[in-house]
Design an enzyme around this catalytic site. Structure first.
Site, mmCIF file in Angstrom:
data_model
loop_
_atom_site.group_PDB
_atom_site.id
_atom_site.type_symbol
_atom_site.label_atom_id
_atom_site.label_comp_id
_atom_site.label_asym_id
_atom_site.label_seq_id
_atom_site.Cartn_x
_atom_site.Cartn_y
_atom_site.Cartn_z
ATOM 1 C CD GLU B 49 -8.351 4.607 -9.238
ATOM 2 O OE1 GLU B 49 -9.355 4.995 -9.414
ATOM 3 O OE2 GLU B 49 -7.362 5.173 -8.952
ATOM 4 C CG ASN B 50 -11.096 1.575 -4.072
ATOM 5 O OD1 ASN B 50 -11.606 2.573 -4.758
ATOM 6 N ND2 ASN B 50 -11.425 1.427 -2.687
#
Lengths: 231, 220
Positions: B49-50
């Site tokens: 998700e980064n």
């Protein structure tokens, strides 16, 4: 065009004052504006509200400004890597507003795009929704979240041209493009400033309209939080 | 003999839920191990998700790049076909329902499908990171955790007592003793770890339980 280029981090932070809201890019220690954070510490500005996904570690990144107690409030999604943070929070030396990571990113994007608020399913039924409007659309509940802007945004990119067009590198992009949009004054530090026209318009991640000040960082430590290699 | 599953076995069982073509987001801890058990004939893309879709293995010493990490802040590599993007874009994928499956750890799960995994009031001050977005947005949410906590209390409850991460969102729980589906306000025992019976599982589960007609024993 080169009016946006400042000679160093200190001069690029001219106008930073006590009590301001400052957006700081990065995810963990990846893609953080390390030279600008150091200059913010040296500026002595205090009572700051910092909007940043994380709070660095004890001795690097925003952890440096926690140590000097320049930060009054953090708006973040995860601060588990910083022991000092937990200690200050539990001693009530620091206010914290936890946002779900996607809500935080979207609040910043919305702020920068002139959208005052939006609805999201994230956080419905949790304490994140406490005191906020919940509205049903097509049978599902959504909570209203407001856009975020900051007096300053401090971000890190890989390359910039003199207009402030930016290219990021790999996962060091993270929150930086959204924060560029949401700063009234966006200051970017880069590893390389290239000539105008050198970046292919198709490869630009953040158009220069969002960027007011540019510096080339004198050096980068790029500290790795969890160096993990194949066994 | 009834021996609870190892962390690796929990991950191995969850890996069988993954279908060809899936985009999958794996949380920290046991969920991360799921990636080690995906069969070669199944093609998936791992989302971090980064801002990475197409996460690869950990790097060799000379591949380490500080600009390339996963959501757990570990250095990683990318696979062919990978892409990088900003956080808002990454969570548009999650919140827009474009992630097929997420696997997360939990401190508590309840029979209504709610999950608590981010906070212990007065003790653990870390933040929820992307967990609230993932449970609200992914198409399928599976929890990987121990069946009971360190003091022997069931982590599968009628109602979570810790601050919630999300409501009505968990499809399945795979613990070190069983696989349970959550449906109509109940935990339905579908599979048990070798050596355990459905009755054993019912006994150590605090929330309402139903035993499926054909309970299977997991094979490894």
């Amino acid at each position: 065009m080169s009016k946006k280029i400042y000679k160093d981090a200190q001069s690029a932070l001219e106008g930073v004052k006590d009590d301001m809201t400052i957006l700081v890019g990065g995810f963990g220690l990846c893609g953080i504006p390390e030279n600008l954070i150091a200059a913010l510490k040296d500026s002595g500005a205090k009572n700051l509200t910092c909007v940043s996904n994380n709070a660095g570690v004890d001795d690097f990144g925003l952890g440096l400004l926690l140590e000097t107690k320049q930060i009054k409030k953090m708006v973040s999604s995860y601060v588990g890597e910083n022991a000092r943070f937990a200690e200050m929070y539990l001693n009530k030396e620091l206010e914290v507003e936890f946002n779900p990571q996607g809500t935080l990113a979207e609040r910043i994007r919305a702020g920068g795009a002139g959208i005052p608020a939006f609805y999201t399913a994230t956080g419905v039924g949790t304490q994140v929704a406490d005191g906020k409007e919940v509205r049903n659309f097509d049978g599902r509940d959504y909570v209203m979240e407001k856009g975020i802007r900051g007096e300053f945004a401090l971000i890190k990119a890989w390359k910039a041209d003199p207009f402030g067009n930016l290219v990021f590198r790999k996962t060091a992009r993270n929150f930086n493009p959204e924060m560029a949009m949401a700063g009234k004054i966006t200051v970017v530090e880069v590893e390389e400033i290239v000539a105008l026209g050198e970046l292919d318009p198709d490869e630009i991640h953040t158009p220069g309209v969002y960027v007011q000040r540019i510096i080339k960082g004198p050096s980068y430590e790029k500290r790795i939080e969890r160096r993990t290699v194949k066994e | 003999m009834s021996t609870p599953l190892t962390r690796e076995q929990i991950a191995q069982r969850i890996s069988r839920e993954i279908e060809d073509g899936y985009v999958v987001n794996l949380g920290i801890g046991i969920p991360t191990l799921v990636a080690n058990y995906i069969p070669d004939e199944i093609d998936i893309m791992l989302h971090s998700e980064n801002g990475l879709l197409g996460m690869g293995a950990f790097p060799t010493e000379d591949q380490v790049d500080p600009d390339l990490i996963n959501a757990g802040k570990q250095t990683v590599t990318v696979v062919p076909g990978a892409s990088f993007f900003s956080n808002a874009e990454s969570f548009a994928m999650i919140r827009g329902g474009h992630i097929d499956l997420t696997v997360l750890g939990a401190m508590q799960v309840d029979a209504t499908g709610s999950i608590a995994n981010w906070m212990i009031p007065g003790k653990m001050i870390k933040g929820m990171g992307g967990a609230m977005d993932l449970v609200a947005g992914a198409k399928r949410v599976i929890v990987a955790m121990q069946h009971v906590d360190k003091t022997g209390n069931s982590k599968l409850l009628s109602e979570c007592t810790l601050p919630l991460t999300g409501i009505n969102c968990i499809e399945k729980v795979v613990t070190d003793r069983a696989l349970l589906e959550i449906k109509d306000g109940k935990f339905i025992i579908k599979e048990v770890a070798p050596g355990f019976t459905a009755e054993d599982i019912k006994e150590i589960t605090a929330g309402p339980v139903e035993i499926s007609d054909n309970v299977k024993t997991m094979e490894f």
